[in-house]
Write a protein that holds these residues in place. Structure first.
Motif, short mmCIF file in Angstrom:
data_model
loop_
_atom_site.label_atom_id
_atom_site.label_comp_id
_atom_site.label_asym_id
_atom_site.label_seq_id
_atom_site.Cartn_x
_atom_site.Cartn_y
_atom_site.Cartn_z
N ARG A 86 0.81 -1.22 0.00
CA ARG A 86 0.00 0.00 0.00
C ARG A 86 0.84 1.26 0.00
O ARG A 86 0.39 2.32 0.43
N GLY A 87 2.08 1.14 -0.47
CA GLY A 87 3.00 2.27 -0.38
C GLY A 87 2.61 3.48 -1.20
O GLY A 87 2.91 4.61 -0.83
N VAL A 88 1.94 3.25 -2.33
CA VAL A 88 1.51 4.40 -3.14
C VAL A 88 0.36 5.11 -2.42
O VAL A 88 0.37 6.33 -2.24
N MET A 89 -0.60 4.33 -1.96
CA MET A 89 -1.78 4.93 -1.30
C MET A 89 -1.40 5.64 -0.01
O MET A 89 -2.03 6.62 0.36
N GLN A 90 -0.40 5.16 0.69
CA GLN A 90 -0.06 5.73 1.99
C GLN A 90 1.10 6.73 1.93
O GLN A 90 1.50 7.28 2.96
N SER A 91 1.60 6.97 0.72
CA SER A 91 2.81 7.79 0.61
C SER A 91 2.60 9.22 1.12
O SER A 91 3.48 9.78 1.79
N TYR A 92 1.43 9.79 0.83
CA TYR A 92 1.21 11.18 1.27
C TYR A 92 1.23 11.26 2.80
O TYR A 92 1.90 12.11 3.39
N GLY A 93 0.49 10.37 3.44
CA GLY A 93 0.42 10.39 4.90
C GLY A 93 1.77 10.11 5.54
O GLY A 93 2.19 10.81 6.48
N ALA A 94 2.48 9.13 5.00
CA ALA A 94 3.80 8.79 5.57
C ALA A 94 4.77 9.94 5.38
O ALA A 94 5.53 10.30 6.30
N GLY A 95 4.74 10.56 4.21
CA GLY A 95 5.64 11.67 3.93
C GLY A 95 5.35 12.86 4.82
O GLY A 95 6.27 13.49 5.38
N GLN A 96 4.06 13.16 4.98
CA GLN A 96 3.67 14.30 5.82
C GLN A 96 4.07 14.05 7.28
O GLN A 96 4.62 14.92 7.96
N ALA A 97 3.81 12.82 7.76
CA ALA A 97 4.12 12.49 9.16
C ALA A 97 5.63 12.61 9.41
O ALA A 97 6.06 13.25 10.37
N LEU A 98 6.42 12.01 8.51
CA LEU A 98 7.87 12.05 8.71
C LEU A 98 8.43 13.46 8.58
O LEU A 98 9.34 13.85 9.32
N ALA A 99 7.86 14.25 7.66
CA ALA A 99 8.33 15.63 7.50
C ALA A 99 8.13 16.39 8.81
O ALA A 99 9.02 17.13 9.27
N ASP A 100 6.96 16.22 9.46
CA ASP A 100 6.70 16.87 10.74
C ASP A 100 7.70 16.40 11.80
O ASP A 100 8.24 17.19 12.57
N LEU A 101 7.91 15.08 11.83
CA LEU A 101 8.80 14.51 12.86
C LEU A 101 10.23 15.04 12.68
O LEU A 101 10.90 15.40 13.67
N ILE A 102 10.67 15.10 11.43
CA ILE A 102 12.04 15.56 11.17
C ILE A 102 12.16 17.06 11.50
O ILE A 102 13.12 17.50 12.15
N ALA A 103 11.17 17.85 11.05
CA ALA A 103 11.28 19.30 11.21
C ALA A 103 11.03 19.76 12.64
O ALA A 103 11.67 20.68 13.14
N ASN A 104 10.06 19.11 13.33
CA ASN A 104 9.62 19.61 14.64
C ASN A 104 9.87 18.65 15.80
O ASN A 104 9.52 18.96 16.95
N GLY A 105 10.38 17.45 15.50
CA GLY A 105 10.65 16.50 16.57
C GLY A 105 9.43 15.79 17.09
O GLY A 105 9.51 14.98 18.02
N LYS A 106 8.25 16.09 16.51
CA LYS A 106 7.03 15.37 16.94
C LYS A 106 6.02 15.37 15.79
O LYS A 106 6.10 16.20 14.88
N TYR A 107 5.07 14.43 15.89
CA TYR A 107 4.03 14.37 14.87
C TYR A 107 2.99 15.45 15.13
O TYR A 107 2.69 15.77 16.29
N SER A 108 2.41 15.99 14.05
CA SER A 108 1.29 16.90 14.24
C SER A 108 0.15 16.56 13.27
O SER A 108 -0.92 16.14 13.68
N THR A 109 0.37 16.68 11.95
CA THR A 109 -0.72 16.43 11.00
C THR A 109 -1.23 14.99 11.09
O THR A 109 -2.43 14.75 11.20
N PHE A 110 -0.33 14.03 11.00
CA PHE A 110 -0.68 12.61 11.16
C PHE A 110 0.20 12.03 12.26
O PHE A 110 1.41 12.17 12.22
N ASP A 111 -0.41 11.37 13.20
CA ASP A 111 0.35 10.71 14.27
C ASP A 111 0.65 9.27 13.84
O ASP A 111 -0.25 8.42 13.81
N ALA A 112 1.91 9.01 13.50
CA ALA A 112 2.29 7.67 13.04
C ALA A 112 2.98 6.86 14.14
O ALA A 112 3.66 5.87 13.85
#
Ligand SMILES: Cc1cc2nc3c(=O)[nH]c(=O)nc-3n(C[C@H](O)[C@H](O)[C@H](O)COP(=O)(O)OP(=O)(O)OC[C@H]3O[C@@H](n4cnc5c(N)ncnc54)[C@H](O)[C@@H]3O)c2cc1C
Length: 173
Positions: free
Chosen positions: A127-153
């Motif tokens: 399901r990597g194509v279908m979940q790519s947006y959510g995974a990318g958004q979650a990791l971007a938040d984690l990398i930039a801010n040290g915690k999840y915000s938009t999606f909690d993974a």
């Protein structure tokens, strides 16, 4: 430089995909249909694409496509059991690829090691194509801010397997 050694939880599982012809049915309005038998299908240009992984096939780097016998033995009976309109399906072509399957068939997303700034997103188990947006958004938040915000993974962290926990999507087979 010291290498970070991580346990590999993921296995390669062959998924074969058939392109089939059926003039009587058009799934254009239905998106992707996942049948309870494990076969999924959707329109693909003028044809239908249908994919399946037999559950008893052992993991491995198998890239060969078994062709029409695979269609006749695995795909056609399941599609015909779902819809009598599939009776006259015809095999056109197909291919095989590998799903990267985790122990609970859900992705591994998060910080690979809690003490290091190394991040991971993989093992989407088909399901990597279908979940790519959510995974990318979650990791971007984690990398930039040290915690999840938009999606909690948090639930998808690899630490769940050390705790013997599973995150299962009931409809995902
Ligand atoms: C037959 C089939 C059908 C599928 N159908 C669907 C579907 O309908 N919907 C859906 O959501 N998902 C589907 N998937 C799953 C989806 O394709 C994957 O989950 C998704 O592509 C995973 O994306 P990824 O970026 O994590 O990995 P990949 O797409 O595998 O990308 C990893 C990339 O890294 C490269 N790479 C690997 N090692 C190295 C290295 N050491 N150095 C540099 N580069 C490297 C690889 O060459 C590759 O390009 C399907 C998969 C298969 C096999």
């Amino acid at each position: 430089m010291k290498l970070l050694k991580l346990r590999n939880w993921t296995q390669p599982i062959r998924r074969q995909v058939c392109i089939v012809d059926n003039r009587e049915t058009n799934f254009a309005n239905y998106g992707m249909i996942v049948d309870t038998s494990g076969v999924y299908f959707h329109n693909e240009g003028p044809h239908i694409l249908a994919g399946y992984s037999p559950p008893d096939e052992p993991p491995g780097y198998h890239f060969n496509y078994d062709g029409e016998p695979f269609f006749l033995n695995e795909i056609w009976p399941r599609m015909y059991a779902r819809m009598s309109a599939m009776e006259r399906l015809r095999h056109v072509t197909g291919w095989a690829g590998l799903y990267e399957v985790s122990p609970d068939r859900s992705a591994i997303v998060g910080r690979a090691d809690p003490t290091k700034r190394i991040y991971e997103a993989h093992s989407f188990s088909g399901r990597g194509v279908m979940q790519s947006y959510g995974a990318g958004q979650a990791l971007a938040d984690l990398i930039a801010n040290g915690k999840y915000s938009t999606f909690d993974a948090t639930a998808l962290s690899r630490a769940r397997f050390d705790r013997n926990e599973q995150v299962r999507e009931e409809l995902h087979i």
